[in-house]
Design a protein around this motif. Structure first.
Motif, PDB file in Angstrom:
ATOM      1  N   TYR A 137       0.849  -1.192   0.000  1.00  0.00           N
ATOM      2  CA  TYR A 137       0.000   0.000   0.000  1.00  0.00           C
ATOM      3  C   TYR A 137       0.888   1.247   0.000  1.00  0.00           C
ATOM      4  N   THR A 138       0.394   2.283  -0.676  1.00  0.00           N
ATOM      5  CA  THR A 138       0.984   3.615  -0.575  1.00  0.00           C
ATOM      6  C   THR A 138      -0.050   4.514   0.086  1.00  0.00           C
ATOM      7  N   LEU A 139       0.305   5.027   1.284  1.00  0.00           N
ATOM      8  CA  LEU A 139      -0.638   5.850   2.047  1.00  0.00           C
ATOM      9  C   LEU A 139      -0.300   7.323   1.872  1.00  0.00           C
ATOM     10  N   ILE A 140      -1.319   8.108   1.517  1.00  0.00           N
ATOM     11  CA  ILE A 140      -1.174   9.549   1.362  1.00  0.00           C
ATOM     12  C   ILE A 140      -1.987  10.225   2.455  1.00  0.00           C
ATOM     13  N   VAL A 141      -1.347  11.120   3.225  1.00  0.00           N
ATOM     14  CA  VAL A 141      -2.019  11.857   4.289  1.00  0.00           C
ATOM     15  C   VAL A 141      -2.337  13.258   3.779  1.00  0.00           C
ATOM     16  N   ILE A 142      -3.612  13.645   3.833  1.00  0.00           N
ATOM     17  CA  ILE A 142      -4.067  14.936   3.316  1.00  0.00           C
ATOM     18  C   ILE A 142      -4.193  15.908   4.476  1.00  0.00           C
ATOM     19  N   ASP A 143      -3.449  17.016   4.365  1.00  0.00           N
ATOM     20  CA  ASP A 143      -3.478  18.061   5.385  1.00  0.00           C
ATOM     21  C   ASP A 143      -4.428  19.159   4.925  1.00  0.00           C
ATOM     22  N   PRO A 201      23.067  25.459  25.505  1.00  0.00           N
ATOM     23  CA  PRO A 201      24.122  26.414  25.873  1.00  0.00           C
ATOM     24  C   PRO A 201      24.052  27.680  25.010  1.00  0.00           C
ATOM     25  N   VAL A 202      24.718  28.692  25.486  1.00  0.00           N
ATOM     26  CA  VAL A 202      24.781  29.954  24.755  1.00  0.00           C
ATOM     27  C   VAL A 202      25.397  29.724  23.383  1.00  0.00           C
ATOM     28  N   GLY A 203      24.779  30.386  22.354  1.00  0.00           N
ATOM     29  CA  GLY A 203      25.295  30.288  20.996  1.00  0.00           C
ATOM     30  C   GLY A 203      24.682  29.175  20.181  1.00  0.00           C
ATOM     31  N   SER A 204      23.925  28.280  20.798  1.00  0.00           N
ATOM     32  CA  SER A 204      23.305  27.186  20.050  1.00  0.00           C
ATOM     33  C   SER A 204      21.950  27.635  19.504  1.00  0.00           C
ATOM     34  N   SER A 205      21.160  26.693  18.996  1.00  0.00           N
ATOM     35  CA  SER A 205      19.852  27.019  18.424  1.00  0.00           C
ATOM     36  C   SER A 205      18.841  25.959  18.821  1.00  0.00           C
ATOM     37  N   VAL A 206      17.548  26.278  18.640  1.00  0.00           N
ATOM     38  CA  VAL A 206      16.483  25.345  18.966  1.00  0.00           C
ATOM     39  C   VAL A 206      15.291  25.639  18.067  1.00  0.00           C
ATOM     40  N   ARG A 207      14.501  24.585  17.765  1.00  0.00           N
ATOM     41  CA  ARG A 207      13.294  24.722  16.948  1.00  0.00           C
ATOM     42  C   ARG A 207      12.105  24.203  17.749  1.00  0.00           C
ATOM     43  N   LEU A 208      11.059  24.999  17.829  1.00  0.00           N
ATOM     44  CA  LEU A 208       9.846  24.641  18.555  1.00  0.00           C
ATOM     45  C   LEU A 208       8.737  24.417  17.537  1.00  0.00           C
ATOM     46  N   LYS A 209       8.143  23.205  17.555  1.00  0.00           N
ATOM     47  CA  LYS A 209       7.147  22.830  16.552  1.00  0.00           C
ATOM     48  C   LYS A 209       5.747  22.820  17.145  1.00  0.00           C
ATOM     49  N   CYS A 210       4.786  23.310  16.346  1.00  0.00           N
ATOM     50  CA  CYS A 210       3.370  23.263  16.711  1.00  0.00           C
ATOM     51  C   CYS A 210       2.528  23.042  15.456  1.00  0.00           C
ATOM     52  N   THR A 211       2.868  22.071  14.651  1.00  0.00           N
ATOM     53  CA  THR A 211       2.132  21.806  13.419  1.00  0.00           C
ATOM     54  C   THR A 211       0.719  21.362  13.759  1.00  0.00           C
ATOM     55  N   ALA A 212      -0.288  21.982  13.100  1.00  0.00           N
ATOM     56  CA  ALA A 212      -1.686  21.712  13.424  1.00  0.00           C
ATOM     57  C   ALA A 212      -2.537  21.782  12.167  1.00  0.00           C
ATOM     58  N   SER A 213      -3.777  21.277  12.299  1.00  0.00           N
ATOM     59  CA  SER A 213      -4.729  21.314  11.192  1.00  0.00           C
ATOM     60  C   SER A 213      -6.116  21.550  11.745  1.00  0.00           C
ATOM     61  N   GLY A 214      -7.052  21.863  10.842  1.00  0.00           N
ATOM     62  CA  GLY A 214      -8.439  22.100  11.224  1.00  0.00           C
ATOM     63  C   GLY A 214      -9.187  22.719  10.062  1.00  0.00           C
ATOM     64  N   ASN A 215     -10.478  22.933  10.247  1.00  0.00           N
ATOM     65  CA  ASN A 215     -11.294  23.557   9.204  1.00  0.00           C
ATOM     66  C   ASN A 215     -12.232  24.590   9.856  1.00  0.00           C
ATOM     67  N   PRO A 216     -12.097  25.854   9.463  1.00  0.00           N
ATOM     68  CA  PRO A 216     -11.154  26.387   8.469  1.00  0.00           C
ATOM     69  C   PRO A 216      -9.718  26.320   8.980  1.00  0.00           C
ATOM     70  N   ARG A 217      -8.809  26.620   8.089  1.00  0.00           N
ATOM     71  CA  ARG A 217      -7.387  26.544   8.422  1.00  0.00           C
ATOM     72  C   ARG A 217      -7.103  27.432   9.626  1.00  0.00           C
ATOM     73  N   PRO A 218      -6.489  26.838  10.681  1.00  0.00           N
ATOM     74  CA  PRO A 218      -6.307  27.622  11.909  1.00  0.00           C
ATOM     75  C   PRO A 218      -5.166  28.630  11.809  1.00  0.00           C
ATOM     76  N   ASP A 219      -5.206  29.599  12.715  1.00  0.00           N
ATOM     77  CA  ASP A 219      -4.135  30.579  12.875  1.00  0.00           C
ATOM     78  C   ASP A 219      -3.264  30.171  14.062  1.00  0.00           C
ATOM     79  N   ILE A 220      -2.007  30.658  14.049  1.00  0.00           N
ATOM     80  CA  ILE A 220      -1.088  30.354  15.141  1.00  0.00           C
ATOM     81  C   ILE A 220      -0.486  31.655  15.653  1.00  0.00           C
ATOM     82  N   VAL A 221      -0.405  31.766  16.962  1.00  0.00           N
ATOM     83  CA  VAL A 221       0.201  32.923  17.612  1.00  0.00           C
ATOM     84  C   VAL A 221       1.201  32.402  18.636  1.00  0.00           C
TER      85      VAL A 221
END
Length: 479
Positions: A90-96, A139-159
């Protein structure tokens, strides 16, 4: 009776499947066989097991709850029994629904599906697995990524909020590297400073509802210190022979450390290993080390797995954590219980190998002693036919034997024995005569000399007229 047969596909299947984000997906596996086949599912070549909490392998197929975007991929149902196997792909496709048509075409490469008209769908996070780590220490000088991927109808807003206050445009621009977007699902913080420390909250909302998630970010100064082993691990462990156990090690460091496991080499065994290192007063061999995991509290964890434990695995183990400023280590001991199974060795083999050396040497020696005693007794019995044995330096010419001895030559020897009328010699005289002939090296045919052999003895008793009784013995010899 039904005939035994390998698995086969019992119904038509649609190999290309699609599902909307957050829904429940069922992938059927319509196979039959005799005996009933064993079903196993894989995703992108990885086995799906009980650790995949949203996945459930059923006899009828595979069920996926709350589908996420990462669930898209290639699924294979493999059915196997003792007569063969069959695969269903099977090939599964996820629709966002939150993505635009253009985004859907670019990301999935598939046709766009319009949003549900008039049906409100409350926002939901589509990648919760990537949001589990909520406490982040950097530590100082490094980096970080914060994720909040979401879905809904209508397309939601993020703050995005920091310490319950909306990120101002300047903060957002600085945090995201100068590229702020209104509906950016990931907040990237680069070149961290202590001022970046705080609580970051994403608020996702549409007309149907609102959800949020909070991350705690702690930025620490580089302390220029070596790693610290926290907690009580590793700890002393006991394992059954052939069993499985593990050591674990937790290290705190302001930068990701190198965690290495070592095992102490017993004195005198250094030659058994290609390379060893010295730690303290002992030498250790380096063991293969698995992946180092970063924990939410900012520490790092590593485990050493020991399978099929045997006696050689027992001993001292060390967890060593190191960074550019130095290293720290902690030791623990592994005890392997003895194998209770009896050794698989034939009894006959063990007996033959266990004979002591005295027995191995004594048996031939005893046989030789018995043979020697018998030979000595035989020689002594020959000597009894002679009361005396004397060797002479020369022997006279041969004399005539009586007619009963078929005229064989027998030399006259000096000082004949008792009953000297017999032309025989003792065994010692015979040997001496043969040695003399060899010493003289005579080429003439010398008369043969035969050893005197005892053959018979008997007694005669005579009675005379005058009443006297006379006895005498006859002793017979043969040359």
């Amino acid at each position: 009776a039904k005939a035994l047969c390998p698995p086969r596909v019992a119904d038509r299947v649609t190999h290309r499947q699609s599902i909307r984000l957050g829904r429940t997906m069922k992938l059927p596996c319509p196979v039959e066989g005799d005996p009933p086949p064993l079903i196993m599912w894989t995703k992108d070549g990885r086995n799906i097991h009980s650790g995949w909490t949203r996945f459930r392998v059923l006899q009828q197929g595979l069920r996926i709850k709350e589908v996420e975007t990462d669930d898209a991929g290639t699924y294979i149902c493999k059915a196997t029994n003792g007569f063969g196997s069959v695969n269903i792909n099977y090939t599964l496709i996820v629709i966002d629904d939150s993505s635009s048509r253009s985004d859907g075409a670019a990301n999935g490469g598939s046709e766009s599906i319009p949003e549900l008209a008039g049906k409100l769908v409350r926002p939901r996070f589509t990648q919760p697995a990537k949001m589990r780590k909520r406490v982040i220490i950097r530590p100082v000088g490094s980096s970080v990524r914060l994720k909040c991927t979401a879905s809904g109808n209508p397309r939601p807003d993020i703050v995005w909020l920091k310490d319950n206050r909306p990120l101002v445009e300047e903060d957002s621009r600085a945090a995201t590297g100068g590229e702020p977007k209104k509906k950016k699902w990931t907040l990237s913080l680069k070149n961290l400073t202590p001022e970046h420390s705080g609580k970051y909250t994403c608020q996702v909302s549409n007309r149907a509802g609102e959800i949020n998630a909070t991350y705690k970010v702690e930025v620490i100064q580089r302390t220029n210190s070596k790693p610290i082993l926290t907690g009580t691990h590793p700890v002393n462990t006991t394992v059954d022979y052939g069993g499985t156990t593990s050591f674990q090690c937790k290290v705190r460091s302001d930068v990701k450390p190198v965690i290495q496991w070592l095992k102490r080499v017993e004195p005198g065994d250094e030659y058994k290993f290609n390379s060893t290192i010295e730690v303290g007063d002992h030498r250790f061999m380096v063991l293969p080390t698995g992946e180092v995991w970063s924990r939410p509290d900012g520490s790092y964890l590593n485990k050493l797995l020991i399978t099929r434990a045997k006696e050689d695995d027992a001993g001292m183990y060390i967890c060593l954590g190191a960074n550019t400023m130095g290293y720290s280590f902690r030791s623990a001991y592994l005890t392997v219980l003895p194998d209770l199974k009896p050794p698989i060795t034939p009894v006959t083999t063990a007996t033959s190998q266990g004979l002591p050396w005295p027995v191995i040497i004594g048996i031939p020696a005893g046989v030789a002693f018995i043979l020697g005693t018998a030979l000595l007794w035989f020689c002594q019995s020959k000597r009894t036919c002679s009361s005396s044995s004397a060797s002479s330096s020369a022997l006279p010419a041969a004399q005539r034997l009586p007619a009963t001895n078929r005229d064989r030559a027998c030399p006259a020897l000096p000082t004949p024995t008792t009953n000297g009328d017999k032309d025989c010699v003792s065994y010692e005289d015979y040997v001496a005569h043969q040695q003399l002939l060899l010493a003289q090296g005579s080429t003439a045919l010398a008369p043969k000399v035969y050893p005197k052999m005892y053959t018979d003895i008997h007694t005669h008793t005579h009675s005379h007229v005058d009443g006297k009784v006379h006895q005498h013995q006859h002793i017979h010899y043969q040359c």
